[in-house]
Design a protein around this motif. Structure first.
Motif, PDB file in Angstrom:
ATOM      1  N   ALA A  62       3.935  -7.601   2.052  1.00  0.00           N
ATOM      2  CA  ALA A  62       3.013  -6.627   2.080  1.00  0.00           C
ATOM      3  C   ALA A  62       2.681  -6.139   0.820  1.00  0.00           C
ATOM      4  O   ALA A  62       3.465  -6.282  -0.195  1.00  0.00           O
ATOM      5  N   MET A  63       1.578  -5.654   0.550  1.00  0.00           N
ATOM      6  CA  MET A  63       0.935  -4.967  -0.640  1.00  0.00           C
ATOM      7  C   MET A  63       0.400  -3.627  -0.010  1.00  0.00           C
ATOM      8  O   MET A  63      -0.438  -3.523   0.703  1.00  0.00           O
ATOM      9  N   GLU A  64       0.668  -2.508  -0.945  1.00  0.00           N
ATOM     10  CA  GLU A  64       0.114  -1.257  -0.390  1.00  0.00           C
ATOM     11  C   GLU A  64      -0.064  -0.475  -1.839  1.00  0.00           C
ATOM     12  O   GLU A  64       0.501  -0.669  -2.788  1.00  0.00           O
ATOM     13  N   LYS A  65      -1.111   0.227  -1.765  1.00  0.00           N
ATOM     14  CA  LYS A  65      -1.354   1.254  -2.772  1.00  0.00           C
ATOM     15  C   LYS A  65      -0.936   2.550  -2.405  1.00  0.00           C
ATOM     16  O   LYS A  65      -1.302   3.279  -1.539  1.00  0.00           O
ATOM     17  N   VAL A  66      -0.089   3.418  -3.343  1.00  0.00           N
ATOM     18  CA  VAL A  66       0.671   4.718  -2.990  1.00  0.00           C
ATOM     19  C   VAL A  66      -0.249   5.523  -3.974  1.00  0.00           C
ATOM     20  O   VAL A  66      -0.375   5.283  -5.272  1.00  0.00           O
ATOM     21  N   THR A  67      -0.835   6.630  -3.381  1.00  0.00           N
ATOM     22  CA  THR A  67      -1.511   7.635  -4.189  1.00  0.00           C
ATOM     23  C   THR A  67      -1.101   9.187  -3.920  1.00  0.00           C
ATOM     24  O   THR A  67      -0.879   9.360  -2.877  1.00  0.00           O
ATOM     25  N   GLY A  68      -0.817   9.717  -5.041  1.00  0.00           N
ATOM     26  CA  GLY A  68      -0.095  11.129  -4.867  1.00  0.00           C
ATOM     27  C   GLY A  68       0.666  11.748  -5.933  1.00  0.00           C
ATOM     28  O   GLY A  68       0.168  11.502  -7.124  1.00  0.00           O
ATOM     29  N   THR A  69       1.606  12.294  -5.661  1.00  0.00           N
ATOM     30  CA  THR A  69       2.457  12.812  -6.819  1.00  0.00           C
ATOM     31  C   THR A  69       3.925  12.495  -6.433  1.00  0.00           C
ATOM     32  O   THR A  69       4.508  12.500  -5.206  1.00  0.00           O
ATOM     33  N   LEU A  70       4.403  12.169  -7.742  1.00  0.00           N
ATOM     34  CA  LEU A  70       6.080  11.620  -7.824  1.00  0.00           C
ATOM     35  C   LEU A  70       6.565  12.589  -8.638  1.00  0.00           C
ATOM     36  O   LEU A  70       6.320  12.720  -9.749  1.00  0.00           O
ATOM     37  N   GLU A  71       7.278  13.571  -8.083  1.00  0.00           N
ATOM     38  CA  GLU A  71       8.186  14.598  -8.759  1.00  0.00           C
ATOM     39  C   GLU A  71       7.074  15.423  -9.870  1.00  0.00           C
ATOM     40  O   GLU A  71       7.374  15.658 -10.855  1.00  0.00           O
ATOM     41  N   GLY A  72       6.000  15.791  -9.148  1.00  0.00           N
ATOM     42  CA  GLY A  72       4.976  16.681  -9.769  1.00  0.00           C
ATOM     43  C   GLY A  72       4.151  15.879 -10.886  1.00  0.00           C
ATOM     44  O   GLY A  72       3.211  16.516 -11.330  1.00  0.00           O
ATOM     45  N   LYS A  73       4.076  14.644 -10.796  1.00  0.00           N
ATOM     46  CA  LYS A  73       3.343  13.884 -11.751  1.00  0.00           C
ATOM     47  C   LYS A  73       2.243  13.038 -10.637  1.00  0.00           C
ATOM     48  O   LYS A  73       2.778  12.334  -9.800  1.00  0.00           O
ATOM     49  N   GLN A  74       1.252  13.231 -10.975  1.00  0.00           N
ATOM     50  CA  GLN A  74       0.148  12.709 -10.107  1.00  0.00           C
ATOM     51  C   GLN A  74      -0.293  11.215 -10.619  1.00  0.00           C
ATOM     52  O   GLN A  74      -0.339  10.870 -11.745  1.00  0.00           O
ATOM     53  N   GLY A  75      -0.605  10.349  -9.581  1.00  0.00           N
ATOM     54  CA  GLY A  75      -1.066   9.113 -10.213  1.00  0.00           C
ATOM     55  C   GLY A  75      -1.150   8.338  -8.781  1.00  0.00           C
ATOM     56  O   GLY A  75      -1.057   8.605  -7.659  1.00  0.00           O
ATOM     57  N   SER A  76      -1.321   6.899  -8.959  1.00  0.00           N
ATOM     58  CA  SER A  76      -0.881   5.816  -8.068  1.00  0.00           C
ATOM     59  C   SER A  76      -0.253   4.709  -8.535  1.00  0.00           C
ATOM     60  O   SER A  76      -0.270   4.700  -9.898  1.00  0.00           O
ATOM     61  N   PHE A  77       0.322   3.872  -7.657  1.00  0.00           N
ATOM     62  CA  PHE A  77       0.852   2.734  -8.137  1.00  0.00           C
ATOM     63  C   PHE A  77       0.892   1.736  -6.858  1.00  0.00           C
ATOM     64  O   PHE A  77       0.480   2.331  -5.729  1.00  0.00           O
ATOM     65  N   MET A  78       1.129   0.324  -7.064  1.00  0.00           N
ATOM     66  CA  MET A  78       1.169  -0.392  -5.821  1.00  0.00           C
ATOM     67  C   MET A  78       2.622  -0.995  -5.438  1.00  0.00           C
ATOM     68  O   MET A  78       3.446  -0.971  -6.673  1.00  0.00           O
ATOM     69  N   LEU A  79       2.852  -1.016  -4.426  1.00  0.00           N
ATOM     70  CA  LEU A  79       4.057  -1.671  -4.025  1.00  0.00           C
ATOM     71  C   LEU A  79       4.146  -3.003  -3.450  1.00  0.00           C
ATOM     72  O   LEU A  79       3.219  -3.267  -2.658  1.00  0.00           O
ATOM     73  N   GLN A  80       4.968  -4.038  -3.648  1.00  0.00           N
ATOM     74  CA  GLN A  80       5.086  -5.212  -3.244  1.00  0.00           C
ATOM     75  C   GLN A  80       6.336  -5.377  -2.323  1.00  0.00           C
ATOM     76  O   GLN A  80       7.384  -5.249  -2.855  1.00  0.00           O
ATOM     77  N   HIS A  81       6.072  -5.755  -0.957  1.00  0.00           N
ATOM     78  CA  HIS A  81       7.418  -6.052  -0.173  1.00  0.00           C
ATOM     79  C   HIS A  81       7.562  -7.707  -0.009  1.00  0.00           C
ATOM     80  O   HIS A  81       6.644  -8.255   0.313  1.00  0.00           O
ATOM     81  N   ALA A  82       8.680  -7.959   0.053  1.00  0.00           N
ATOM     82  CA  ALA A  82       9.258  -8.974   0.705  1.00  0.00           C
ATOM     83  C   ALA A  82      10.495  -9.144   1.591  1.00  0.00           C
ATOM     84  O   ALA A  82      11.473  -8.616   1.261  1.00  0.00           O
ATOM     85  N   GLY A  83      10.226  -9.207   2.587  1.00  0.00           N
ATOM     86  CA  GLY A  83      11.159  -9.030   3.870  1.00  0.00           C
ATOM     87  C   GLY A  83      11.807 -10.473   4.594  1.00  0.00           C
ATOM     88  O   GLY A  83      10.806 -10.995   5.105  1.00  0.00           O
ATOM     89  N   THR A  84      12.870 -10.480   5.135  1.00  0.00           N
ATOM     90  CA  THR A  84      13.290 -11.598   5.691  1.00  0.00           C
ATOM     91  C   THR A  84      14.308 -11.172   6.871  1.00  0.00           C
ATOM     92  O   THR A  84      15.089  -9.980   6.657  1.00  0.00           O
ATOM     93  N   MET A  85      14.287 -11.538   7.998  1.00  0.00           N
ATOM     94  CA  MET A  85      15.336 -11.135   9.044  1.00  0.00           C
ATOM     95  C   MET A  85      15.884 -12.627   9.475  1.00  0.00           C
ATOM     96  O   MET A  85      15.009 -13.676   9.949  1.00  0.00           O
ATOM     97  N   ASN A  86      17.209 -12.864   8.836  1.00  0.00           N
ATOM     98  CA  ASN A  86      17.846 -13.993   9.160  1.00  0.00           C
ATOM     99  C   ASN A  86      18.763 -13.935  10.613  1.00  0.00           C
ATOM    100  O   ASN A  86      19.770 -13.278  10.395  1.00  0.00           O
ATOM    101  N   ARG A  87      18.389 -14.436  11.645  1.00  0.00           N
ATOM    102  CA  ARG A  87      19.206 -14.281  12.983  1.00  0.00           C
ATOM    103  C   ARG A  87      19.916 -12.665  13.048  1.00  0.00           C
ATOM    104  O   ARG A  87      20.882 -12.524  13.472  1.00  0.00           O
ATOM    105  N   GLY A  88      18.859 -11.826  12.565  1.00  0.00           N
ATOM    106  CA  GLY A  88      19.190 -10.376  12.855  1.00  0.00           C
ATOM    107  C   GLY A  88      19.814  -9.744  11.507  1.00  0.00           C
ATOM    108  O   GLY A  88      20.060  -8.522  11.376  1.00  0.00           O
TER     109      GLY A  88
END
Length: 133
Positions: A62-88
């Motif tokens: 997944a790719m997502e764009k996050v927009t808001g404040t991080l500990e009072g600092k305003q802006g945006s950034f992108m997150l990249q996800h990679a997930g695997t489920m191996n027999r639970g």
């Protein structure tokens, strides 16, 4: 390295595959999240998933764009996800896309963990900003 944690909610919408596929095991979803706590933000993104015929085995990116404040600092950034489920057994990596930070979050580097406890989603975010190492 600062470390924060908080809750988030997620709304997932099934999207049509970019191209028709013969297997219903492939999926594409839209993501909308609301983060609360030291990260007060919204995000939008897309996720691709693949399920197998073996119970408990699957994968997603997944790719997502996050927009808001991080500990009072305003802006945006992108997150990249990679997930695997191996027999639970899950493996998940969520990282800030290099050089994706904007505003007061320019230069942000970090990794996010996701936990689900009793149906509630939590994030654990370790990050650095220039001048804060």
């Amino acid at each position: 390295m600062p470390h924060i944690t908080g809750k988030f909610s997620v709304h997932i919408t099934r999207l049509e595959p970019a191209e028709p596929v013969a297997s219903a095991a492939l999926g594409r979803m839209g993501l909308e999240k609301q983060f609360a706590g030291a990260l007060t933000a919204t995000s939008q993104g897309q996720m691709l998933s693949a399920a197998t015929t073996t119970p408990g085995s699957a994968g997603y990116v997944a790719m997502e764009k996050v927009t808001g404040t991080l500990e009072g600092k305003q802006g945006s950034f992108m997150l990249q996800h990679a997930g695997t489920m191996n027999r639970g057994t899950p493996t998940l990596t969520v990282t800030v896309v290099p050089d994706s930070g904007s505003g007061e979050l320019t230069g942000l580097v970090g990794r996010m963990g996701i936990r689900i406890e009793e149906g509630v989603h939590f994030y654990d975010f370790s990050y650095t900003l220039p001048g804060e190492e």
